[in-house]
Design a protein around this motif. Structure first.
Motif, mmCIF file in Angstrom:
data_model
loop_
_atom_site.group_PDB
_atom_site.id
_atom_site.type_symbol
_atom_site.label_atom_id
_atom_site.label_comp_id
_atom_site.label_asym_id
_atom_site.label_seq_id
_atom_site.Cartn_x
_atom_site.Cartn_y
_atom_site.Cartn_z
ATOM 1 N N SER A 1 0.843 -1.204 0.000
ATOM 2 C CA SER A 1 0.000 0.000 0.000
ATOM 3 C C SER A 1 0.879 1.256 0.000
ATOM 4 O O SER A 1 2.096 1.175 0.200
ATOM 5 C CB SER A 1 -0.862 -0.002 1.264
ATOM 6 O OG SER A 1 0.005 0.074 2.378
ATOM 7 N N ASP A 2 0.244 2.405 -0.149
ATOM 8 C CA ASP A 2 0.983 3.681 -0.061
ATOM 9 C C ASP A 2 1.673 3.800 1.289
ATOM 10 O O ASP A 2 2.811 4.250 1.392
ATOM 11 C CB ASP A 2 0.013 4.871 -0.207
ATOM 12 C CG ASP A 2 -0.460 5.020 -1.642
ATOM 13 O OD1 ASP A 2 0.107 4.348 -2.522
ATOM 14 O OD2 ASP A 2 -1.426 5.786 -1.864
ATOM 15 N N GLU A 3 0.923 3.394 2.356
ATOM 16 C CA GLU A 3 1.488 3.521 3.709
ATOM 17 C C GLU A 3 2.712 2.627 3.864
ATOM 18 O O GLU A 3 3.738 3.031 4.410
ATOM 19 C CB GLU A 3 0.467 3.115 4.799
ATOM 20 C CG GLU A 3 -0.746 4.017 4.931
ATOM 21 C CD GLU A 3 -1.706 3.859 3.762
ATOM 22 O OE1 GLU A 3 -2.009 2.702 3.400
ATOM 23 O OE2 GLU A 3 -2.132 4.886 3.195
ATOM 24 N N GLU A 4 2.587 1.403 3.334
ATOM 25 C CA GLU A 4 3.703 0.465 3.445
ATOM 26 C C GLU A 4 4.913 1.004 2.669
ATOM 27 O O GLU A 4 6.060 0.948 3.146
ATOM 28 C CB GLU A 4 3.267 -0.905 2.889
ATOM 29 C CG GLU A 4 4.274 -2.020 3.059
ATOM 30 C CD GLU A 4 4.632 -2.346 4.507
ATOM 31 O OE1 GLU A 4 4.063 -1.736 5.429
ATOM 32 O OE2 GLU A 4 5.528 -3.184 4.695
ATOM 33 N N GLU A 5 4.652 1.548 1.492
ATOM 34 C CA GLU A 5 5.736 2.119 0.695
ATOM 35 C C GLU A 5 6.436 3.228 1.496
ATOM 36 O O GLU A 5 7.663 3.274 1.587
ATOM 37 C CB GLU A 5 5.194 2.698 -0.622
ATOM 38 C CG GLU A 5 6.282 3.278 -1.511
ATOM 39 C CD GLU A 5 5.726 4.130 -2.650
ATOM 40 O OE1 GLU A 5 4.650 4.749 -2.475
ATOM 41 O OE2 GLU A 5 6.374 4.184 -3.700
ATOM 42 N N GLY A 6 5.627 4.099 2.106
ATOM 43 C CA GLY A 6 6.174 5.200 2.898
ATOM 44 C C GLY A 6 7.028 4.675 4.055
ATOM 45 O O GLY A 6 8.126 5.174 4.317
ATOM 46 N N ARG A 7 6.506 3.642 4.735
ATOM 47 C CA ARG A 7 7.242 3.073 5.870
ATOM 48 C C ARG A 7 8.578 2.478 5.414
ATOM 49 O O ARG A 7 9.609 2.709 6.033
ATOM 50 C CB ARG A 7 6.404 1.957 6.531
ATOM 51 C CG ARG A 7 5.572 2.448 7.726
ATOM 52 C CD ARG A 7 5.123 1.289 8.597
ATOM 53 N NE ARG A 7 4.304 0.326 7.873
ATOM 54 C CZ ARG A 7 2.985 0.449 7.680
ATOM 55 N NH1 ARG A 7 2.348 1.511 8.167
ATOM 56 N NH2 ARG A 7 2.300 -0.465 7.040
ATOM 57 N N LEU A 8 8.538 1.740 4.306
ATOM 58 C CA LEU A 8 9.771 1.098 3.825
ATOM 59 C C LEU A 8 10.796 2.159 3.398
ATOM 60 O O LEU A 8 11.979 2.064 3.715
ATOM 61 C CB LEU A 8 9.458 0.159 2.654
ATOM 62 C CG LEU A 8 8.664 -1.096 3.026
ATOM 63 C CD1 LEU A 8 8.174 -1.825 1.769
ATOM 64 C CD2 LEU A 8 9.484 -2.044 3.888
ATOM 65 N N LEU A 9 10.298 3.192 2.685
ATOM 66 C CA LEU A 9 11.242 4.227 2.231
ATOM 67 C C LEU A 9 11.841 4.988 3.410
ATOM 68 O O LEU A 9 13.004 5.379 3.379
ATOM 69 C CB LEU A 9 10.563 5.186 1.245
ATOM 70 C CG LEU A 9 10.264 4.590 -0.135
ATOM 71 C CD1 LEU A 9 9.514 5.593 -1.009
ATOM 72 C CD2 LEU A 9 11.543 4.129 -0.851
ATOM 73 N N SER A 10 11.038 5.162 4.462
ATOM 74 C CA SER A 10 11.636 5.898 5.589
ATOM 75 C C SER A 10 12.642 5.016 6.339
ATOM 76 O O SER A 10 13.627 5.524 6.882
ATOM 77 C CB SER A 10 10.575 6.527 6.493
ATOM 78 O OG SER A 10 10.077 5.584 7.369
ATOM 79 N N GLU A 11 12.434 3.705 6.317
ATOM 80 C CA GLU A 11 13.464 2.816 6.891
ATOM 81 C C GLU A 11 14.764 2.928 6.073
ATOM 82 O O GLU A 11 15.851 3.026 6.620
ATOM 83 C CB GLU A 11 12.987 1.364 6.847
ATOM 84 C CG GLU A 11 11.930 1.021 7.866
ATOM 85 C CD GLU A 11 12.514 0.779 9.246
ATOM 86 O OE1 GLU A 11 13.209 -0.213 9.432
ATOM 87 O OE2 GLU A 11 12.277 1.619 10.138
ATOM 88 N N ILE A 12 14.593 2.924 4.745
ATOM 89 C CA ILE A 12 15.789 3.032 3.887
ATOM 90 C C ILE A 12 16.475 4.385 4.127
ATOM 91 O O ILE A 12 17.702 4.470 4.214
ATOM 92 C CB ILE A 12 15.406 2.856 2.389
ATOM 93 C CG1 ILE A 12 14.862 1.443 2.155
ATOM 94 C CG2 ILE A 12 16.596 3.124 1.473
ATOM 95 C CD1 ILE A 12 14.223 1.217 0.787
#
Ligand code: BG6
Length: 607
Positions: free
Chosen positions: A422-433
Motif C-alpha cells: 500500500s501507499d502507507e507500506e511504501e512510505g514506511r519502507l522508504l523511511s526505513e531506507i
C-alpha cells in the motif's frame, strides 16, 4: 565526487592548480580542466581523460594568470567528455565555475534559462550554476552568489570567478567539503587539504552556506545575509602522504567511512527527485514475469541480497547468476525477463558479456553502475547510477553499499507498481531506507569493539561466516571481503547447511562469524552458534536481535535496529571493518593498497 582547487596570489596560478589537481585525483579522474583569468577574459583548457593529458595540453599552451580554478571530474550528470568537463562558463563568458556535488533541480533551472534564450553547451547539472550566476549578475558578485545559491537544490562546493571582479575568487558550499588555505604568496580554495599542503598548513573549513571572498592578500567570510563572520584557522599536522587519504592509512578505510554520505546521495537520487528516480518511474515492471540478476564478485553478492528483498516484496521469481557463467549456460531469458547487471566499474568483461547475451536473447536490461559512460551503462536499456564517487581501493565497500540501496529502492518501487504494497507500506519502507545513512554514521562513530576483536583474529587459518536468509547473503560478502584482503581461507554457509559436512571442519578455536538480523530466524541461527561452540569454535555474533549473553567463546556486537530487509547495509559495515583490521594487523599492505583504477584495465584485457 570531484576535486576542485582555486588560487589567487602573486604567482602563476597554472602550475599551482595542476599540482593541486594531482593531489585530488583520487576524487575523480575521468576528465579535468583549468580556467585562469587575464585581462582579455578566461583562458580555459579542459578535456576528457586522465590528468596527465591535461597537463600536457596546458604545458603546450601559453595559459598564465594570477587567479584560476581547476577541477578533476567524476561524472554524475553527462558522460565524461571535453564539453562536460569543468570549468563551465556562462554563455557570455563572464562567469566561470568549478563544481563538486549534484544539483537536483538543474532541469527546472535549465528549462527556465533556455526559455529566456540562454544556450547550454553541456549535459551537466553544473553548467546551470555558471549560466544562472551570469543571468543574475548585476554588478555585485556577493549578491550574485547568494541569489544563485538560494536557487540551487542539492549539494555543491563551488569555486567562482567573475570578469567584473578580477581581484576576487569566491567560494561557497553546501553538503560537500571545501577548505580555504592561506599562504604567504596567495590564497586557495580546495576540496581537500592535500591540494594546498605543499603551500600552507593553515586552513579554514567552510561550513554550509558560508561564503569566502579571497583576494591576493586575505580572505573574508560572510553568511547568506551578507553579514561578516569570524572564523578561526586550523593548523594541519598531517604529512602530505597521509593527507591524501584524509588522514586514513588506506583508501579502503577512507571509503568505508564515506558510506553514510554515499548512502545519502544514492537514496536521494533514487527515492527523492534525482535522475535515478525518473528512470525507475519509467520502467514498466508489469510486463516481466522473472528477474535475473547477473554480476561478478561483490556485485554478485549485492544481487544475492537483492533477490531476497525483491522476492519478499514483489513476489516475482528472481535468479542470481554469476556473470562469468551466464553466457555458457544457455540462459532462459526473453523479452518477459528483466535482467539486472550490477557492476561498480561497468567494465568487467564477464558482466559485459552477460549483458550482451541477455540483450541478444531479447531481455530488457537494467544496469546498476558506478561509472558514468562505462560500457555497461551505455549498452543497457536502463541505467541507475550508484552515487559512490570513485572507488580507489580494489576491495569494494562504498559502491557495494550504494548497490544495495538502489536494489532496495527498486524493489519497493516495483512492489508498489505491482500493488503488492500500500501507499502507507511504501512510505514506511522508504523511511526505513532513508534512516540508513544516520545508522551507518552511528556505527562508524563507535567501531572499537570490532576493531579490537579483529586484532585477535590475525592468526586464524580459516574463518567461517554463517547466516540464514538475507543474513546468509551478506555472510557471503563478509567472507569474500576477508579472503580478498587478508588472504585467510574463508567460507560462507547458510547456517542450516553446516550439519551437512562442513561442521567437521570446525575445531578448537576455529572462528565463526555469525550474523543475525532476521528476527524470525534468531533461534535457528543461535542453535548453529551453540553447535559450533560445542565443537570448540569461538564465535563473533553480529546482529540486532541477539538475545544471548557473551561468554568465553562468544563475542557479541550489536547493530542498530532496522527492518530486516535492509539490515545487510548495516551488518556489512562491520564485516568490512573486520576484514580491514584483520588485514591491516597482519601487515598486508599490498592487498590494502591495490587500486581499482588499474584493476579496471585488467578486467577488460583479461576476462
Ligand atoms: C573484482 C573486485 O575484481 O571485481 C571486486 O575485486 C568487484 O571488489 C568485482 O566486486 C566486480 O567488479 P565490478 O566493477 O563489475 O563491480
Amino acid at each position: 565526487m570531484c576535486g576542485i582547487i582555486g588560487y589567487i596570489g602573486n604567482e602563476n596560478a597554472v602550475p599551482i592548480i595542476l599540482d593541486g589537481l594531482k593531489r585530488l585525483e583520487y576524487r575523480g579522474y575521468d576528465s579535468s580542466g583549468i580556467a585562469v583569468m587575464n585581462e582579455d577574459g578566461f583562458d580555459v583548457v579542459k578535456q576528457k581523460g586522465r590528468l596527465s593529458a591535461l597537463e600536457e595540453l596546458v604545458t603546450r599552451s601559453s595559459v598564465k594568470g594570477f587567479m584560476g580554478i581547476g577541477h578533476t571530474r567524476w561524472a554524475t550528470h553527462g558522460e565524461p567528455s571535453d564539453i562536460n568537463s569543468h570549468p563551465h562558463l556562462g554563455s557570455q563568458n563572464k562567469v566561470a565555475i568549478v563544481h563538486n556535488g549534484i544539483i537536483e533541480n538543474y532541469r527546472q533551472i535549465k528549462e527556465r534559462l533556455e526559455q529566456k534564450g540562454i544556450e547550454f553547451v553541456s549535459q551537466t547539472d553544473s553548467e546551470v550554476i555558471a549560466q544562472l550566476a551570469e543571468y543574475y549578475h548585476a554588478g555585485d558578485i556577493v549578491e550574485t552568489v547568494i541569489r544563485t545559491a538560494n536557487a540551487l537544490e542539492g549539494s555543491y562546493a563551488l569555486g567562482i570567478m567573475c570578469l567584473d571582479e578580477p581581484d576576487k575568487l569566491i567560494a561557497i558550499k553546501k553538503d560537500n567539503p571545501l577548505i580555504i588555505g592561506v599562504a604567504e604568496h596567495g590564497n586557495f580554495i580546495a576540496s581537500d587539504v592535500p591540494a594546498v599542503l605543499a603551500h600552507t598548513n593553515k586552513v579554514y573549513y567552510l561550513n554550509d552556506k558560508e561564503i569566502a571572498i579571497l583576494t591576493k592578500t586575505g580572505v573574508e567570510f560572510y553568511n547568506m545575509d551578507r553579514e561578516p563572520i569570524h572564523k578561526e584557522p586550523e593548523i594541519i599536522t598531517w604529512s602530505l602522504k597521509s593527507a591524501e587519504k584524509g588522514g586514513y592509512e588506506h583508501f579502503m578505510l577512507k571509503e568505508i567511512m564515506e558510506q553514510p554520505k554515499v548512502l545519502k546521495d544514492t537514496i536521494q537520487s533514487a527515492a527523492g527527485d534525482g535522475d535515478n528516480r525518473r528512470i525507475i518511474e519509467s520502467l514498466d515492471i508489469s510486463k516481466f514475469n522473472r528477474i535475473v540478476i547477473t554480476a561478478c564478485g561483490s556485485a554478485y553478492n549485492a544481487g544475492m541480497v537483492g533477490r531476497y528483498v525483491f522476492e519478499r516484496l514483489c513476489r516475482i521469481p528472481v535468479e542470481v547468476e554469476l556473470a562469468s557463467e551466464f553466457r555458457y549456460k544457455d540462459p532462459i531469458v526473453d523479452y518477459n525477463t528483466l535482467v539486472i547487471i550490477i557492476s561498480q566499474s561497468g567494465e568487467t568483461a564477464d558482466s559485459i558479456a552477460a549483458m550482451r547475451e541477455a540483450r541478444r536473447r531479447g531481455a530488457v536490461t537494467l544496469s546498476i553502475v558506478n561509472v558514468i559512460g562505462s560500457t555497461i551503462a551505455k549498452e543497457t536499456d536502463y541505467t541507475l547510477y550508484t552515487m559512490a564517487g570513485p572507488e580507489i581501493a580494489v576491495a569494494t565497500t562504498k559502491a557495494f553499499s550504494a548497490q544495495l540501496a538502489l536494489l532496495y529502492i527498486l524493489a519497493v518501487a516495483f512492489a508498489k507498481k505491482l500493488n503488492r504494497i500500500s501507499d502507507e507500506e511504501e512510505g514506511r519502507l522508504l523511511s526505513e531506507i532513508a534512516s540508513l545513512p544516520d545508522k551507518a554514521a552511528e556505527m562508524l562513530e563507535k567501531f572499537d569493539a570490532i576493531q579490537k576483536y579483529a586484532v585477535t583474529c590475525v592468526g586464524c587459518k580459516s574463518i567461517f561466516f554463517i547466516g540464514r536468509n538475507i543474513d546468509y547473503a551478506i555472510a557471503m560478502e563478509g567472507s569474500l571481503k576477508l579472503k580478498e584482503i587478508s588472504y585467510i581461507h574463508s567460507e560462507a554457509y547458510a547456517g542450516g547447511e553446516l550439519k551437512h559436512g562442513t561442521i567437521s571442519l570446525i575445531e578448537e578455536n576455529t572462528l565463526v562469524v555469525a550474523i543475525s538480523c532476521c528476527e524470525g530466524l534468531y533461534e535457528k541461527i543461535y542453535s548453529n552458534v551453540e553447535q559450533v561452540i560445542s565443537r570448540g569454535a569461538k564465535v563473533l555474533f553480529i546482529g540486532n536481535c541477539i538475545k544471548a549473553v557473551p561468554g568465553e567463546k562468544l563475542e557479541i556486537i550489536e547493530l542498530p535496529k532496522i527492518n530486516e530487509m535492509f539490515a545487510s547495509s548495516l551488518s556489512v559495515i562491520y564485516l568490512q571493518l573486520f576484514s580491514y583490521y584483520v588485514a591491516a594487523n597482519k601487515g598486508l599492505d599490498i592487498a590494502l593498497i591495490i587500486e581499482s583504477m588499474h584493476r579496471t584495465y585488467e578486467k577488460q584485457i583479461f576476462p
